[in-house]
Design a protein around this motif. Structure first.
Motif, PDB file in Angstrom:
ATOM      1  N   ALA A  98     -11.881  10.392   5.870  1.00 51.26           N
ATOM      2  CA  ALA A  98     -12.179   9.335   4.899  1.00 51.26           C
ATOM      3  C   ALA A  98     -12.319   7.995   5.608  1.00 51.26           C
ATOM      4  CB  ALA A  98     -11.079   9.267   3.848  1.00 51.26           C
ATOM      5  N   ARG A  99     -11.506   7.788   6.637  1.00 51.21           N
ATOM      6  CA  ARG A  99     -11.554   6.505   7.339  1.00 51.21           C
ATOM      7  C   ARG A  99     -12.826   6.320   8.154  1.00 51.21           C
ATOM      8  NH1 ARG A  99      -5.106   5.953   8.667  1.00 51.21           N
ATOM      9  NH2 ARG A  99      -4.648   6.501   6.525  1.00 51.21           N
ATOM     10  N   PRO A 130       0.809  -1.226   0.000  1.00 48.95           N
ATOM     11  CA  PRO A 130       0.000   0.000   0.000  1.00 48.95           C
ATOM     12  C   PRO A 130       0.839   1.272   0.000  1.00 48.95           C
ATOM     13  CG  PRO A 130      -0.905  -1.581   1.528  1.00 48.95           C
ATOM     14  CD  PRO A 130       0.360  -2.184   1.004  1.00 48.95           C
ATOM     15  N   GLN A 155     -15.486  10.333  -1.307  1.00 51.30           N
ATOM     16  CA  GLN A 155     -15.823  11.413  -2.209  1.00 51.30           C
ATOM     17  C   GLN A 155     -15.336  11.114  -3.623  1.00 51.30           C
ATOM     18  OE1 GLN A 155     -15.063  16.094  -2.886  1.00 51.30           O
ATOM     19  NE2 GLN A 155     -14.645  15.333  -0.878  1.00 51.30           N
ATOM     20  N   CYS A 174      -5.807  11.697  -3.340  1.00 51.17           N
ATOM     21  CA  CYS A 174      -5.226  10.842  -2.308  1.00 51.17           C
ATOM     22  C   CYS A 174      -5.830  11.149  -0.945  1.00 51.17           C
ATOM     23  CB  CYS A 174      -3.722  11.074  -2.211  1.00 51.17           C
ATOM     24  SG  CYS A 174      -2.801  10.020  -3.284  1.00 51.17           S
ATOM     25  N   ARG A 175      -5.847  12.429  -0.631  1.00 51.13           N
ATOM     26  CA  ARG A 175      -6.337  12.795   0.693  1.00 51.13           C
ATOM     27  C   ARG A 175      -7.812  12.444   0.853  1.00 51.13           C
ATOM     28  NH1 ARG A 175      -4.827  18.565   1.537  1.00 51.13           N
ATOM     29  NH2 ARG A 175      -3.064  18.096   0.187  1.00 51.13           N
ATOM     30  N   SER A 176      -8.580  12.649  -0.219  1.00 51.20           N
ATOM     31  CA  SER A 176     -10.005  12.350  -0.083  1.00 51.20           C
ATOM     32  C   SER A 176     -10.249  10.848  -0.022  1.00 51.20           C
ATOM     33  CB  SER A 176     -10.798  12.986  -1.224  1.00 51.20           C
ATOM     34  OG  SER A 176     -10.674  12.211  -2.384  1.00 51.20           O
ATOM     35  N   LEU A 177      -9.238  10.051  -0.375  1.00 50.08           N
ATOM     36  CA  LEU A 177      -9.380   8.599  -0.266  1.00 50.08           C
ATOM     37  C   LEU A 177      -8.790   8.078   1.037  1.00 50.08           C
ATOM     38  CD1 LEU A 177      -8.517   7.545  -3.901  1.00 50.08           C
ATOM     39  CD2 LEU A 177     -10.737   7.500  -2.807  1.00 50.08           C
ATOM     40  N   GLY A 178      -8.367   8.978   1.900  1.00 45.50           N
ATOM     41  CA  GLY A 178      -7.906   8.552   3.202  1.00 45.50           C
ATOM     42  C   GLY A 178      -6.427   8.241   3.275  1.00 45.50           C
ATOM     43  N   VAL A 179      -5.656   8.684   2.285  1.00 51.72           N
ATOM     44  CA  VAL A 179      -4.215   8.463   2.342  1.00 51.72           C
ATOM     45  C   VAL A 179      -3.588   9.549   3.228  1.00 51.72           C
ATOM     46  CG1 VAL A 179      -2.092   8.461   1.008  1.00 51.72           C
ATOM     47  CG2 VAL A 179      -4.150   7.406   0.076  1.00 51.72           C
ATOM     48  N   ASP A 180      -2.762   9.119   4.162  1.00 54.68           N
ATOM     49  CA  ASP A 180      -2.075  10.081   5.024  1.00 54.68           C
ATOM     50  C   ASP A 180      -0.892  10.630   4.235  1.00 54.68           C
ATOM     51  OD1 ASP A 180      -0.744  11.496   6.886  1.00 54.68           O
ATOM     52  OD2 ASP A 180      -0.709   9.910   8.401  1.00 54.68           O
ATOM     53  N   THR A 208      -7.849  15.305   7.343  1.00 56.55           N
ATOM     54  CA  THR A 208      -8.554  14.861   6.130  1.00 56.55           C
ATOM     55  C   THR A 208      -8.556  13.344   5.957  1.00 56.55           C
ATOM     56  OG1 THR A 208      -7.811  16.889   5.126  1.00 56.55           O
ATOM     57  CG2 THR A 208      -8.667  15.235   3.662  1.00 56.55           C
ATOM     58  N   HIS A 209      -7.371  12.730   6.111  1.00 53.34           N
ATOM     59  CA  HIS A 209      -7.330  11.296   5.826  1.00 53.34           C
ATOM     60  C   HIS A 209      -8.118  10.484   6.839  1.00 53.34           C
ATOM     61  CE1 HIS A 209      -3.803  11.876   8.448  1.00 53.34           C
ATOM     62  NE2 HIS A 209      -4.097  10.680   8.886  1.00 53.34           N
ATOM     63  N   ALA A 258      -7.875   1.585   0.064  1.00 48.02           N
ATOM     64  CA  ALA A 258      -6.742   1.728   0.980  1.00 48.02           C
ATOM     65  C   ALA A 258      -7.174   1.872   2.429  1.00 48.02           C
ATOM     66  CB  ALA A 258      -5.896   2.933   0.558  1.00 48.02           C
ATOM     67  N   VAL A 259      -8.259   2.587   2.676  1.00 45.48           N
ATOM     68  CA  VAL A 259      -8.608   2.876   4.071  1.00 45.48           C
ATOM     69  C   VAL A 259      -9.194   1.677   4.797  1.00 45.48           C
ATOM     70  CG1 VAL A 259      -8.960   5.313   3.692  1.00 45.48           C
ATOM     71  CG2 VAL A 259     -10.885   3.759   3.471  1.00 45.48           C
ATOM     72  N   ALA A 278     -14.566   5.419  -5.119  1.00 46.43           N
ATOM     73  CA  ALA A 278     -15.114   5.915  -3.853  1.00 46.43           C
ATOM     74  C   ALA A 278     -15.866   4.802  -3.123  1.00 46.43           C
ATOM     75  CB  ALA A 278     -16.028   7.104  -4.110  1.00 46.43           C
ATOM     76  N   GLY A 280      -8.737   3.174  -3.728  1.00 41.34           N
ATOM     77  CA  GLY A 280     -10.010   3.440  -3.058  1.00 41.34           C
ATOM     78  C   GLY A 280     -10.188   2.567  -1.838  1.00 41.34           C
ATOM     79  N   ARG A 314       2.030   2.049  -3.521  1.00 38.89           N
ATOM     80  CA  ARG A 314       0.918   2.505  -4.339  1.00 38.89           C
ATOM     81  C   ARG A 314       0.547   3.932  -3.963  1.00 38.89           C
ATOM     82  NH1 ARG A 314      -2.975  -0.827  -2.714  1.00 38.89           N
ATOM     83  NH2 ARG A 314      -1.574  -2.605  -2.876  1.00 38.89           N
TER      84      ARG A 314
END
Ligand SMILES: Nc1ncnc2c1ncn2[C@@H]1O[C@H](COP(=O)(O)OP(=O)(O)OP(=O)(O)O)[C@@H](O)[C@H]1O
Ligand SMILES: [Mg+2]
Lengths: 508, 240
Positions: B78-79, A350, B84, A365-371, B74-75, B106-107, B151, B104, A353
């Motif tokens: 999403a979790r 991960p 979105q 990335c951020r909106s998908l929860g990537v730190d 922010t991250h 990942a979380v 998403a 998508g 990726r």
């Protein structure tokens, strides 16, 4: 379905194609193979003519190309044609040579045939796969996958065999140049290129101060070994850790920067490290640098001319300084392969990726929860760590470090390797390192240019010019680097490169 | 009446000294499709992004599932289960369709990755044909499908879509809106939808808000808003 259509025309076309390839080879090899300058007894340069070599090369290419292109033939048939041609070509060369006494003919023949066979397999495989594709797509993909694995093994094997082969063919004196100037030197840059590739190629963070971490690694080993007497094997991981630490330290302030701004700040960072190294004379000895850094040992056994404790004596060999060089070669080869393996592995995880996604689109990335913070920092830290390893290696190889070795020019060279290699492609980066660093070395030795431009001409001085020219040509010809295709890290069923031809027509 | 999933109270967002949102109150209940319509520059995308925490709300509060997320990174938002599909799709262009889907997921880890990919391919068969293709080489409609699928891969409680119909042929728009309606009906997925295509959006949505100059000007049931003459005049003239 007619296979002729698919392999691109009939026998005539294959012949014409092979002829053209042979002509190109002859043209290219004319200055390289056919003519050589040697000093005669009066110390004058003389042209030695070696036409058979040129013809041999052209013949090899002709038959190889023909074997690859001849329509309708199976893999085995292509093989046989090619190997026979290779034999013929090599015998022609050796025969014309007159079989010098010190010319290791049978061994060389065997080696050349093996090499030719490998090249032949590589050349013919895609064509064989094309015809297989017509019959069964899945099978073709498996075949292509198998070929590339084949080539990986062959490549690594060849690299491991290289110094021994050079030693055997050229003797301790003659092989030193090859193992050291070409082998070790290129591998250092391959490793640095792969390390920077993590930061620039994968994570898309343009770093112009990469050499700073290389310097941190080098000075870590230099200082720890001279001041505290620590051995290389303890210092190596420490150098990596230390460089990674500095990577994070640089990473934190530049987290919010991208592109040009990031480039400028990292450039400044690289210069700061160098200026500190120059001015903190108490610690680093300034411009004078740190000398008499302990040399590499064979896991504790020194490479010295000693009947009791030396490496040569312990292993029953005759002492020669080449042993150390060969060991250094294997060391940097292992370090580079480690870098490669780590990168390939990370790409499938991960975090790898996330690096690539970050390069593509940070907001997504951020909106998908990537730190994004920790993702960037790990990229900086890992990239820096490999530079740190390479730095420690540099120090132990030179047994001398000074700020001179870590100028912006180095950063630029490493970056050029990554960009030319195709930003993210491991193979491309390695190829670019070989071409750039090897090319510079060759340029240094091209005495033929002296004949053209006069005795006072120093080719090495023009290498930057050639370097720049090569860069411009590359960017026009292949703006995305040598290897611009990118293999995805996940596949539906079997391996296949992402490209239009593997995707069926869309419906609806 | 189902519970409130997302609640915005007096949310204000600025870009420097430009005020983009002036005290917005919005509720999205569990299992609802809520639409947000408004003219260009009204602040719709800003509202979406503010919920995701980038940019941050300067005033007011955002609560998701009873938890204050106004200051959550922010991250982490999403979790918590907010996914979105941002304006402009923002597909990872050099990565394959499958890799985009992986991002998508990942979380929520890779535990049910294969299962989820199959679910997405069942919803959008077109993506399955394109699984190995680079995201950037997909057509606009396919990219939109991928953005929605990406998403959905995180198994969100709330799906936010910013202009999913932008630049798409009517047939694809219908397909995408059908998919949204179906997900809502069969799986009870809560959807918050920003749309220029007011006609489609208002027919699909249970409730809708109209944003004018960064403030909510009107709200009500989707079909009810569709009937109002001022809405028809401002957002539907020239439309169907
Ligand atoms: N990063 C930014 N910096 C400064 N101003 C911004 C920024 N992003 C948006 N704005 C401004 O905020 C206002 C609202 O923008 P927003 O993107 O939210 O509009 P929108 O309702 O989504 O419009 P559209 O329907 O055209 O997408 C606009 O006036 C815009 O110019
Ligand atoms: Mg918008």
């Amino acid at each position: 379905m007619d296979l002729r259509q698919e392999t691109g025309g009939g026998l005539w076309e294959a012949l014409r194609d092979a002829g053209a390839a042979a002509l190109v080879t002859a043209g290219l090899s004319f200055p390289i193979l056919a003519l050589r300058t040697v000093e005669n007894l009066d110390n004058k340069l003389e042209l030695e003519q070696r036409w058979p070599l040129m013809f041999g090369a052209a013949m090899l290419v002709f038959f190889g190309r023909l074997a690859a292109r001849v329509p309708g033939a199976g893999v085995a048939a292509r093989w046989i044609v090619f190997v026979c041609a290779a034999f013929a070509a090599i015998y022609l060369v050796i025969d014309a040579w007159g079989m010098d006494a010190d010319f290791p003919a049978p061994e060389l023949v065997a080696l050349a045939v093996a090499l030719a066979a490998m090249v032949g397999l590589w050349l013919t495989a895609p064509f064989a796969a094309t015809s297989a594709l017509a019959r069964k797509q899945q099978g073709a993909r498996a075949f292509l996958g198998a070929r590339s694995r084949h080539m990986e093994f062959a490549g690594v094997f060849a690299l491991f065999a290289f110094p021994l082969l050079a030693l055997w063919l050229l003797g301790p004196q003659g092989s030193l140049k090859w193992i050291n100037n070409y082998g070790v030197q290129i591998l250092i840059y391959v490793m640095l290129g792969w390390g920077l590739n993590i930061v620039v190629g994968l994570a898309g963070l343009l770093d112009l101060g990469y050499v700073a971490f290389y310097a941190v690694g080098a000075y870590t080993y230099a200082l720890l070994s001279t001041v505290f007497g620590l051995s290389f094997w303890i210092c190596l991981p420490l150098a990596g850790l230390f460089a990674a630490f500095w990577g994070v330290l640089l990473g934190i302030p530049v987290l919010r920067l991208r592109g040009d701004y990031l480039a400028i700040v990292t450039l400044g960072f690289g210069e700061i490290i160098r200026v500190v190294l120059i001015n903190w004379t108490d610690l680093t000895n300034g411009y004078a640098g740190i000398s008499s850094i302990p040399r590499i040992t064979f896991f504790g056994i020194p490479f010295i001319d000693d009947d009791e404790t030396g490496f040569a004596a312990r292993f029953g060999l005759e002492f020669s300084p080449i042993h150390r060089t060969i060991f250094l070669f294997y060391l940097i080869l292992c370090l580079a392969l480690l870098t490669n393996a780590a990168t390939l592995r990370l790409r499938r995880l991960p975090i790898g990726r996330a690096w690539e996604a970050l390069r593509e689109d940070e907001i997504a990335c951020r909106s998908l929860g990537v730190d994004t913070v920790s993702t960037k920092l790990t990229a900086f830290a890992l990239g820096a760590m490999f530079a740190g390893f390479a730095g420690a290696f540099f120090a132990v190889r030179q047994n001398f470090v000074s700020p001179e070795s870590f100028t912006f020019g180095e950063s630029a060279t490493i970056l050029a390797i990554v960009v030319l290699g195709g930003m993210g492609s491991q193979l491309g980066v390695a190829a670019a390192a070989v071409a750039l660093i090897g090319g510079m070395e060759i340029l240094r030795e091209l005495d033929i240019l002296k004949q053209v431009f006069g005795e006072s001409f120093d080719p090495a001085q023009y290498r930057m010019l050639v370097f720049g020219l090569a860069m411009v040509v590359m960017m026009i010809w292949k703006p995305r680097g040598v290897v611009s295709s990118r293999a995805p890290s996940i596949y539906l069923r079997s391996r296949a490169a992402i490209s239009g031809e593997h995707v069926g027509e869309g419906r609806g | 009446m189902s519970a409130t999933l997302l609640a915005l109270r007096g949310v204000e967002t600025c870009y420097g000294n430009i005020i983009a949102l002036r005290g917005v109150d919005i509720d999205v209940n569990e299992g609802e499709i809520v639409a947000l319509i408004g003219a260009n520059g009204a602040g719709k995308s800003t509202l979406m992004m503010t919920i995701s925490g980038d940019p941050r709300a300067r005033r007011g509060s955002i609560t998701f599932a009873g938890r204050d997320i106004t200051k959550t990174p922010t991250h982490e938002i999403a979790r918590l289960g907010i996914a979105q599909s941002p304006e402009g799709r923002r597909i990872f262009a050099r990565m394959s369709v499958l890799e985009n889907l992986q991002m998508g997921a990942a979380v929520c880890g890779s535990g049910h990755f294969v299962e989820d990919v199959e679910r997405m391919f069942a919803i959008f068969p077109r993506l399955k044909e394109r699984a190995q293709q680079r995201g950037g080489t997909l057509s606009g409609g396919e990219q939109q499908m991928l953005a929605i699928a990406r998403a959905l891969m995180s198994r969100p409680r709330l799906l936010m879509l910013d202009e999913p119909s932008l630049g798409l042929a009517p047939l694809i728009v219908k397909l995408i809106f059908d998919v949204i309606a179906d997900l809502n009906k069969t799986q009870g997925l809560t959807v918050f939808l920003v749309e220029q295509n007011a006609h489609h959006a208002l027919r699909l949505a249970h409730r809708a808000y109209v944003l004018v100059n960064g403030a909510v000007a009107m709200q009500g049931a989707g079909r009810e808003l569709l009937e109002r003459p001022e809405i028809r005049a401002a957002y539907l003239e020239g439309g169907q």
